[in-house]
Design a protein around this motif. Structure first.
Motif, PDB file in Angstrom:
ATOM      1  N   ALA A 158       0.935  -1.166   0.103  1.00  0.00           N
ATOM      2  CA  ALA A 158       0.119   0.155   0.115  1.00  0.00           C
ATOM      3  C   ALA A 158       0.841   1.143  -0.090  1.00  0.00           C
ATOM      4  CB  ALA A 158      -0.973   0.088   1.106  1.00  0.00           C
ATOM      5  N   LEU A 159       0.722   2.109  -1.215  1.00  0.00           N
ATOM      6  CA  LEU A 159       1.685   3.193  -1.217  1.00  0.00           C
ATOM      7  C   LEU A 159       1.114   4.300  -0.435  1.00  0.00           C
ATOM      8  CD1 LEU A 159       2.491   3.386  -4.936  1.00  0.00           C
ATOM      9  CD2 LEU A 159       4.061   2.931  -3.222  1.00  0.00           C
ATOM     10  N   VAL A 160       1.926   5.041   0.240  1.00  0.00           N
ATOM     11  CA  VAL A 160       1.585   6.386   0.980  1.00  0.00           C
ATOM     12  C   VAL A 160       1.354   7.357   0.088  1.00  0.00           C
ATOM     13  CG1 VAL A 160       2.256   7.794   2.891  1.00  0.00           C
ATOM     14  CG2 VAL A 160       2.598   5.395   3.330  1.00  0.00           C
ATOM     15  N   THR A 161       0.135   8.128  -0.009  1.00  0.00           N
ATOM     16  CA  THR A 161       0.277   9.191  -0.854  1.00  0.00           C
ATOM     17  C   THR A 161      -0.264  10.445  -0.048  1.00  0.00           C
ATOM     18  OG1 THR A 161      -2.293   8.587  -1.245  1.00  0.00           O
ATOM     19  CG2 THR A 161      -0.789   7.732  -2.826  1.00  0.00           C
ATOM     20  N   ILE A 162      -0.436  11.522  -0.609  1.00  0.00           N
ATOM     21  CA  ILE A 162      -0.735  13.008   0.202  1.00  0.00           C
ATOM     22  C   ILE A 162      -2.176  13.180  -0.226  1.00  0.00           C
ATOM     23  CG2 ILE A 162       0.181  15.257   0.435  1.00  0.00           C
ATOM     24  CD1 ILE A 162       2.443  12.915   0.967  1.00  0.00           C
ATOM     25  N   GLU A 163      -2.923  13.284   0.649  1.00  0.00           N
ATOM     26  CA  GLU A 163      -4.445  13.506   0.510  1.00  0.00           C
ATOM     27  C   GLU A 163      -4.899  14.636   1.387  1.00  0.00           C
ATOM     28  OE1 GLU A 163      -5.584  11.754  -1.808  1.00  0.00           O
ATOM     29  OE2 GLU A 163      -4.015  10.075  -2.166  1.00  0.00           O
ATOM     30  N   PRO A 164      -6.170  15.245   0.993  1.00  0.00           N
ATOM     31  CA  PRO A 164      -6.790  16.236   2.029  1.00  0.00           C
ATOM     32  C   PRO A 164      -7.279  15.564   3.240  1.00  0.00           C
ATOM     33  CG  PRO A 164      -7.587  16.534  -0.114  1.00  0.00           C
ATOM     34  CD  PRO A 164      -6.680  15.312  -0.315  1.00  0.00           C
ATOM     35  N   TYR A 165      -6.787  16.189   4.550  1.00  0.00           N
ATOM     36  CA  TYR A 165      -7.174  15.414   5.821  1.00  0.00           C
ATOM     37  C   TYR A 165      -8.421  15.364   6.019  1.00  0.00           C
ATOM     38  CZ  TYR A 165      -6.595  13.717  10.360  1.00  0.00           C
ATOM     39  OH  TYR A 165      -6.599  12.978  11.670  1.00  0.00           O
ATOM     40  N   THR A 166      -9.024  14.139   6.169  1.00  0.00           N
ATOM     41  CA  THR A 166     -10.520  14.051   6.431  1.00  0.00           C
ATOM     42  C   THR A 166     -10.842  13.360   8.213  1.00  0.00           C
ATOM     43  OG1 THR A 166     -10.319  11.810   5.404  1.00  0.00           O
ATOM     44  CG2 THR A 166     -10.893  13.741   4.214  1.00  0.00           C
ATOM     45  N   GLY A 167      -9.643  13.065   8.707  1.00  0.00           N
ATOM     46  CA  GLY A 167      -9.615  12.228   9.780  1.00  0.00           C
ATOM     47  C   GLY A 167     -10.000  11.017  10.047  1.00  0.00           C
ATOM     48  N   GLU A 168      -9.850  10.175   8.637  1.00  0.00           N
ATOM     49  CA  GLU A 168     -10.072   8.592   8.716  1.00  0.00           C
ATOM     50  C   GLU A 168      -8.954   8.176   9.170  1.00  0.00           C
ATOM     51  OE1 GLU A 168      -9.611   7.012   4.354  1.00  0.00           O
ATOM     52  OE2 GLU A 168     -10.152   9.228   4.124  1.00  0.00           O
ATOM     53  N   ASP A 169      -8.871   6.849   9.815  1.00  0.00           N
ATOM     54  CA  ASP A 169      -7.787   6.107  10.485  1.00  0.00           C
ATOM     55  C   ASP A 169      -6.554   6.023   9.440  1.00  0.00           C
ATOM     56  OD1 ASP A 169      -9.016   5.911  12.785  1.00  0.00           O
ATOM     57  OD2 ASP A 169      -9.598   3.759  12.641  1.00  0.00           O
ATOM     58  N   ALA A 170      -6.854   5.803   8.045  1.00  0.00           N
ATOM     59  CA  ALA A 170      -5.847   5.669   6.890  1.00  0.00           C
ATOM     60  C   ALA A 170      -4.820   6.685   7.096  1.00  0.00           C
ATOM     61  CB  ALA A 170      -6.311   5.418   5.595  1.00  0.00           C
ATOM     62  N   GLN A 171      -5.289   8.106   7.586  1.00  0.00           N
ATOM     63  CA  GLN A 171      -4.546   9.212   7.785  1.00  0.00           C
ATOM     64  C   GLN A 171      -3.744   9.430   9.010  1.00  0.00           C
ATOM     65  OE1 GLN A 171      -7.295  12.102   6.155  1.00  0.00           O
ATOM     66  NE2 GLN A 171      -6.792  11.523   4.194  1.00  0.00           N
ATOM     67  N   LYS A 172      -3.865   8.394  10.016  1.00  0.00           N
ATOM     68  CA  LYS A 172      -3.308   8.639  11.232  1.00  0.00           C
ATOM     69  C   LYS A 172      -2.209   7.649  11.606  1.00  0.00           C
ATOM     70  CE  LYS A 172      -7.830  10.294  13.125  1.00  0.00           C
ATOM     71  NZ  LYS A 172      -8.974   9.923  14.371  1.00  0.00           N
ATOM     72  N   TRP A 173      -1.430   8.188  12.499  1.00  0.00           N
ATOM     73  CA  TRP A 173      -0.152   7.424  12.588  1.00  0.00           C
ATOM     74  C   TRP A 173       0.014   7.118  13.958  1.00  0.00           C
ATOM     75  CZ3 TRP A 173       2.110   5.289   8.043  1.00  0.00           C
ATOM     76  CH2 TRP A 173       1.388   5.675   6.967  1.00  0.00           C
ATOM     77  N   VAL A 174       0.476   5.969  14.655  1.00  0.00           N
ATOM     78  CA  VAL A 174       0.897   5.870  15.868  1.00  0.00           C
ATOM     79  C   VAL A 174       2.426   5.996  15.712  1.00  0.00           C
ATOM     80  CG1 VAL A 174       1.415   4.380  17.677  1.00  0.00           C
ATOM     81  CG2 VAL A 174      -0.952   4.280  16.525  1.00  0.00           C
ATOM     82  N   ILE A 175       3.145   6.959  16.354  1.00  0.00           N
ATOM     83  CA  ILE A 175       4.525   7.189  16.075  1.00  0.00           C
ATOM     84  C   ILE A 175       5.165   6.752  17.670  1.00  0.00           C
ATOM     85  CG2 ILE A 175       6.122   9.093  15.967  1.00  0.00           C
ATOM     86  CD1 ILE A 175       4.324  10.519  14.406  1.00  0.00           C
ATOM     87  N   ALA A 176       6.301   6.079  17.600  1.00  0.00           N
ATOM     88  CA  ALA A 176       6.796   5.300  18.735  1.00  0.00           C
ATOM     89  C   ALA A 176       8.289   5.582  18.713  1.00  0.00           C
ATOM     90  CB  ALA A 176       6.472   3.956  18.825  1.00  0.00           C
ATOM     91  N   PRO A 177       9.020   5.945  19.584  1.00  0.00           N
ATOM     92  CA  PRO A 177      10.240   6.131  19.904  1.00  0.00           C
ATOM     93  C   PRO A 177      10.982   4.865  19.685  1.00  0.00           C
ATOM     94  CG  PRO A 177       9.499   6.524  21.758  1.00  0.00           C
ATOM     95  CD  PRO A 177       8.249   6.304  21.080  1.00  0.00           C
ATOM     96  N   VAL A 178      12.206   4.974  18.996  1.00  0.00           N
ATOM     97  CA  VAL A 178      13.002   3.769  18.824  1.00  0.00           C
ATOM     98  C   VAL A 178      14.206   3.428  19.880  1.00  0.00           C
ATOM     99  CG1 VAL A 178      14.761   2.307  17.310  1.00  0.00           C
ATOM    100  CG2 VAL A 178      12.825   3.630  16.100  1.00  0.00           C
ATOM    101  N   GLU A 179      14.105   2.378  20.786  1.00  0.00           N
ATOM    102  CA  GLU A 179      15.004   2.186  21.609  1.00  0.00           C
ATOM    103  C   GLU A 179      16.303   1.671  20.896  1.00  0.00           C
ATOM    104  OE1 GLU A 179      14.406   3.488  24.518  1.00  0.00           O
ATOM    105  OE2 GLU A 179      12.298   3.906  24.196  1.00  0.00           O
ATOM    106  N   ILE A 180      17.503   1.895  21.837  1.00  0.00           N
ATOM    107  CA  ILE A 180      18.765   1.221  21.502  1.00  0.00           C
ATOM    108  C   ILE A 180      18.575  -0.162  21.559  1.00  0.00           C
ATOM    109  CG2 ILE A 180      20.990   0.959  21.923  1.00  0.00           C
ATOM    110  CD1 ILE A 180      21.167   3.639  22.897  1.00  0.00           C
TER     111      ILE A 180
END
Length: 488
Positions: A158-180
């Motif tokens: 699934a390619l990541v594209t740039i779309e107008p933000y609608t608030g759907e889950d496909a446009q939200k990201w869980v961002i987690a820090p990387v530990e050593i």
């Protein structure tokens, strides 16, 4: 009266419409606030819609290096370096391919794709905004968001594209820090000579944390560390070099010798051959035939280095000189440019390859067919290029004279019938001999599988003499290297 009634009717209608106008829905992006809570560092991004992790295609295989979501090995996903700009926006650097590319938005098509680029003018900045328990990643100053909802795919990803933000889950990201997750120290050589500069290399995941390492030496009269892991060898002895990042510490012992420190590299024995060849089992070269560069055992004709005595010999002398390959990347040390010489790095310089960014892949051209013109163009010493001289009609006297001006060693080409072999002669054992025909020499023989057969032994004790039946009469030419006038 009718006119007044008509005006009242208009005012009443407007009064009834005003609540409807004020209640008109705003775009979902209008209510987002830039979070500013993510510090500069390395993170993974998991899409809330498909639950998969953001990755990028290798630029070598997919022009544009498009972003996509996938379940990566061990569910780790690609590491993304978020660098904070002065205005609080972010620039995002995928850490594959040495982290040299950053994201930008494709500027054509109905669904512009997320791509990689190293052109500073093309790179995009992003606003990262919290939306519930996840984040929206918007092009800076716009309402266009990273999304997997367009349905566009490549190689079933699934390619990541740039779309107008609608608030759907496909446009939200869980961002987690990387530990050593890994931290290791390495040196290229087992010992370094006094008054030379070398380095301790940190292999760290995530690699971005290398910039936060603090280095120290247990004895600064022996080894004086710089802030990037390089060091100056000041006197003979041993020192423990320690690297610290966060609450993690690693140490390695560095040996400094006060006599000429000669390097031995075996063309066969990868695990104990004087270099980190055992880590190259997944590296292939294609040049009419497709073979591994070296394998972790002696096995004739299955790897290029089975007949790689010339490249191993050049690597020994280049390392003795302290020459560096300025252009390449060595995944074994996660080092970009200024590479210390060993057979693999010398093969890169010999073929003009920049090297692999991972431990497996294919490079091109013959890695062991020695190209002295190419090698001297790619290796540098003190910021200057090298030149080479090849002399024929070799005698012991000529070898001794060459050693007097080239203490780093002389490469000797030998022929025995249809067979050919290269070794390095490092020193003369008995320079006081009245007759040059009595000179005896210390050699470093890449054909050896054991140190006792090739690491600083007399020519008469070497595997070339005892097993391969080469003699002084077999010596056909010698090769030496010098500094060129031209700067690199």
């Amino acid at each position: 009266m009718k006119r007044i009634f008509k005006m009242l009717s208009v005012f009443l209608a407007l009064a009834l419409l005003l609540p409807l106008v004020s209640a008109a829905p705003q775009s979902p992006a209008a209510n987002l606030q830039r979070s500013g809570e993510l510090a500069e560092g390395v993170y993974t991004l998991r899409n809330l819609g498909d639950g998969k992790l953001l990755n990028t295609f290798n630029m070598e295989y997919t022009s544009g290096g498009y972003g996509y979501t996938d379940k990566a090995a061990n569910e780790t996903g690609e590491h993304m370096l978020l660098k904070v700009n002065a205005d609080g926006s972010y620039r995002i650097y995928p850490q594959s391919e040495g982290g040299k590319y950053a994201f930008h938005a494709e500027n054509n098509g109905e669904h512009p794709r997320l791509c990689k680029s190293e052109d500073p003018a093309a790179l995009a900045d992003f606003d990262i905004c919290r939306d519930g328990d996840a984040y929206a990643v918007l092009l800076h100053g716009t309402e266009l968001a990273l999304s997997t909802g367009s349905g566009k795919t490549l190689y079933r990803k699934a390619l990541v594209t740039i779309e107008p933000y609608t608030g759907e889950d496909a446009q939200k990201w869980v961002i987690a820090p990387v530990e050593i997750s890994s931290f290791e120290l390495k040196t290229v050589a087992e010992a370094v000579n006094v008054n030379t500069v070398s380095a301790v290399y940190a292999l760290l995941t995530p690699a971005y944390m290398k910039g936060q390492i603090t280095w120290s030496s247990s004895d600064e009269s022996v080894v004086l560390m710089d802030t990037d892991g390089s060091f100056c060898a000041l006197s003979a002895g041993k020192a423990t070099v320690t690297a610290t990042v966060g609450d993690m510490t690693r140490s390695i012992e560095v040996t400094v010798v006060d006599s000429p420190s000669y390097t031995w590299y075996s063309q066969h024995l990868a695990t104990d051959g004087g270099w980190h060849g055992g880590e190259l089992s997944g590296v292939y070269f294609y040049a009419g035939v497709y073979k591994r560069f070296i394998i972790d055992r002696y096995n004739r004709e299955l790897d290029w280095m089975d007949t790689g005595c010339a490249i191993a010999s050049v690597a020994m002398v280049m390392h003795n000189l302290g020459a560096r390959y300025a252009d390449g990347y060595d995944f074994r040390f996660e080092k970009d440019g200024d590479l210390e010489a060993d057979p693999y790095v010398t093969a890169l310089a010999n073929t003009g390859n920049l090297g692999l960014t991972t431990e497996s892949g294919t490079l091109y051209y013959n890695p062991i067919l020695m190209n002295l013109r190419q090698l001297t163009a790619k290796y540098t010493l003190f910021g200057r290029k090298l030149t080479y001289t090849e002399r024929y009609s070799v005698s012991k006297k000529i070898i001794k004279e060459a050693l007097d001006t080239h203490p780093e060693g002389v490469i000797v080409h030998m022929q025995n019938g249809s067979n050919s072999h290269y070794i390095v002669i490092a020193s003369c054992i008995n320079p006081e001999a009245a007759d040059p025909r009595d000179y005896r020499f210390v050699v470093y023989d890449p054909a050896a599988q054991k140190r006792s057969e090739g690491d600083g032994v007399t020519f008469e004790e070497s595997i070339s003499y005892e097993t391969l039946y080469y003699r002084y009469s077999s010596m056909n030419s010698i090769i030496t290297f010098d500094l060129a006038e031209e700067e690199a």
